[in-house]
Every structure is written in C-alpha cells, then in structure tokens.
Design an enzyme around this catalytic site. Structure first.
Site, PDB file in Angstrom:
ATOM      1  N   ASP A  15      67.015  57.491  54.791  1.00 16.21           N
ATOM      2  CA  ASP A  15      66.823  56.236  55.521  1.00 16.21           C
ATOM      3  C   ASP A  15      65.410  55.743  55.218  1.00 16.21           C
ATOM      4  OD1 ASP A  15      66.376  54.229  57.341  1.00 16.21           O
ATOM      5  OD2 ASP A  15      66.880  55.430  59.104  1.00 16.21           O
ATOM      6  N   ASN A  29      67.219  38.381  52.952  1.00 22.30           N
ATOM      7  CA  ASN A  29      67.850  37.128  52.507  1.00 22.30           C
ATOM      8  C   ASN A  29      66.779  36.029  52.551  1.00 22.30           C
ATOM      9  OD1 ASN A  29      67.893  35.784  55.194  1.00 22.30           O
ATOM     10  ND2 ASN A  29      69.259  37.488  55.680  1.00 22.30           N
ATOM     11  N   VAL A  38      70.141  47.249  55.090  1.00 22.81           N
ATOM     12  CA  VAL A  38      68.800  47.825  55.165  1.00 22.81           C
ATOM     13  C   VAL A  38      67.844  46.854  55.888  1.00 22.81           C
ATOM     14  CG1 VAL A  38      67.981  47.045  52.887  1.00 22.81           C
ATOM     15  CG2 VAL A  38      67.122  49.174  53.849  1.00 22.81           C
ATOM     16  N   ASP A  39      68.084  45.574  55.749  1.00 19.49           N
ATOM     17  CA  ASP A  39      67.281  44.536  56.417  1.00 19.49           C
ATOM     18  C   ASP A  39      67.351  44.734  57.945  1.00 19.49           C
ATOM     19  OD1 ASP A  39      65.823  42.225  56.836  1.00 19.49           O
ATOM     20  OD2 ASP A  39      67.392  40.847  56.174  1.00 19.49           O
ATOM     21  N   THR A 123      72.796  45.700  45.956  1.00 18.50           N
ATOM     22  CA  THR A 123      74.038  46.447  45.673  1.00 18.50           C
ATOM     23  C   THR A 123      74.892  46.709  46.921  1.00 18.50           C
ATOM     24  OG1 THR A 123      73.027  48.662  45.860  1.00 18.50           O
ATOM     25  CG2 THR A 123      72.955  47.598  43.696  1.00 18.50           C
ATOM     26  N   TYR A 126      75.331  42.001  48.814  1.00 18.19           N
ATOM     27  CA  TYR A 126      75.239  41.032  47.723  1.00 18.19           C
ATOM     28  C   TYR A 126      76.084  41.406  46.499  1.00 18.19           C
ATOM     29  CZ  TYR A 126      71.733  38.075  50.039  1.00 18.19           C
ATOM     30  OH  TYR A 126      71.083  37.204  50.885  1.00 18.19           O
TER      31      TYR A 126
END
Ligand code: AR6
Length: 177
Positions: A15, A29, A38-39, A123, A126
């Site tokens: 993580d 984004n 992850v964002d 990956t 997106y």
C-alpha cells in the site's frame, strides 16, 4: 515479500500510502480533487488538508504533474500526475504515460527530493494494459535516473499479485544484464 532491486530502482508490493519516502506519486484525475483507487486511498490517509491544497492547484493536464505536502502521510510530499485513459493505443497514450513518470521525477528534482514511490499509473480505472505500461514505467525511470544522480531511490509499488509478477518480469528484462 518478493522484491526486485537493482541499484536505485526497486519493485515491490504494498500500500503506497504506508511508504516513508520524500514523495509518493498519485495517479490522479485532471480535477486533482480525489477519486477512487490509489487516489482515494492517498486522500483518505493524508486527511482533508490535502484536498484543500489540491483545490488551489487548478487541476492538471494529462501527462503533467503537480506537488503538494503529504500531511498525515508518512511521505513528506505527494506528486499528483494524471495518466492517460487507454483508448486502444492510437491517442498518444504511451508517450503521455512516459511523460507522467518524467514530469513527476523532474518535479522531485526541482524540489530537492531524493526518494520517490510510484504506483502503476493508468493501469486501474484508466485501463492501460499492464504488460504495455510496465516497460514504459521502468524504461522511462531508468533513463531519467541515468541523467539525474541526485535521485537516490525509486520504488515501483504494485498492488495486486499479478501486477507484481508483470513488474518483476519486466524489471528483470530491462534492468538486468
Ligand atoms: N497502493 C498502491 N497501489 C494501489 C493502491 C494503493 N493503496 N490502491 C490501488 N492501487 P487507479 P488509474 C493500484 O485506478 O488507472 C481514480 O479514481 C491499482 O491496483 O488507482 O491511473 C483517479 O481519481 C492499480 O494497479 O489509477 C482517476 O479518476 C493502480 O493503483 C482514475 O482513478 C492504478 O489504478 C485514475 O486511474
């Protein structure tokens, strides 16, 4: 844990929000105001101050990168980059993905940062195929490091077992020998 290390590049699994480095990179984004994957994990772990700082940045174009503080993260900074959405490969996706890695590392150099951890940009949501993305990620970072001795260590932090396998195989091919 299975790891690959070659000089200043490491491939590992985990993580990314737990990494104690000068900067972790966020696969953001264009709004830079948070999202899933992850964002979402980075914004949750950093706390609401991160979004406040992001709001002042005015978004970010695909392939570009912007830096903030890390707030409650163990990492000192977050470098936010916007990966390309995969449309099949004919919309400049490969060049734009390479730009994400290059521009993120350039921002690290510009801010005197020495250790950087990357997730596998583009990956997830997106849709960039991991088999195509991993050689771009590792190859671009390798080339950048050859010209920038001030960066001490770059970690590729994979999340799933399958992504780790692809990155390990790719690192072995590109970095060994
Ligand atoms: N640590 C490391 N890697 C992670 C973690 C984590 N905590 N969580 C997920 N991953 P994605 P993208 C991996 O979808 O494809 C967001 O909503 C995940 O398994 O996070 O660039 C943004 O706001 C995958 O391998 O990013 C954008 O709208 C990798 O991180 C959009 O998703 C990237 O998957 C960006 O899509």
């Amino acid at each position: 844990m299975r790891e690959y290390m070659n000089g200043r590049i490491a491939v590992t699994q985990g993580d990314i929000t737990t990494f104690q480095v000068d900067a972790i990179v966020n696969a953001a984004n264009k709004s830079l105001l948070g999202g899933g994957g992850v964002d979402g994990a980075i914004h949750r772990a950093a706390g609401p101050e991160l979004k406040e700082e992001c709001r002042k940045l005015g978004g970010c174009e695909t392939g570009q990168a912007k830096i903030t503080k890390g707030y409650r993260l163990p990492a000192k900074h977050v470098i936010h980059t916007v990966g390309p959405v995969w449309h099949g490969g004919d919309r400049d996706e490969e060049r734009l993905l390479a730009e994400c890695y290059k521009n993120s590392l350039q921002l690290a150099v510009d801010n005197g940062l020495k250790t950087v951890a990357f997730p596998s940009i583009s990956t997830g949501a997106y849709g960039f195929p991991i088999e195509k993305a991993a050689p771009i990620a590792i190859g671009t970072v390798k080339e950048f490091l050859e010209n920038h001795p001030e960066i001490e260590k770059v970690y590729f932090v994979t999340f799933s077992d399958r992504d780790l396998e692809v990155y390990l195989r790719t690192a072995d091919r590109i970095l060994s020998g």
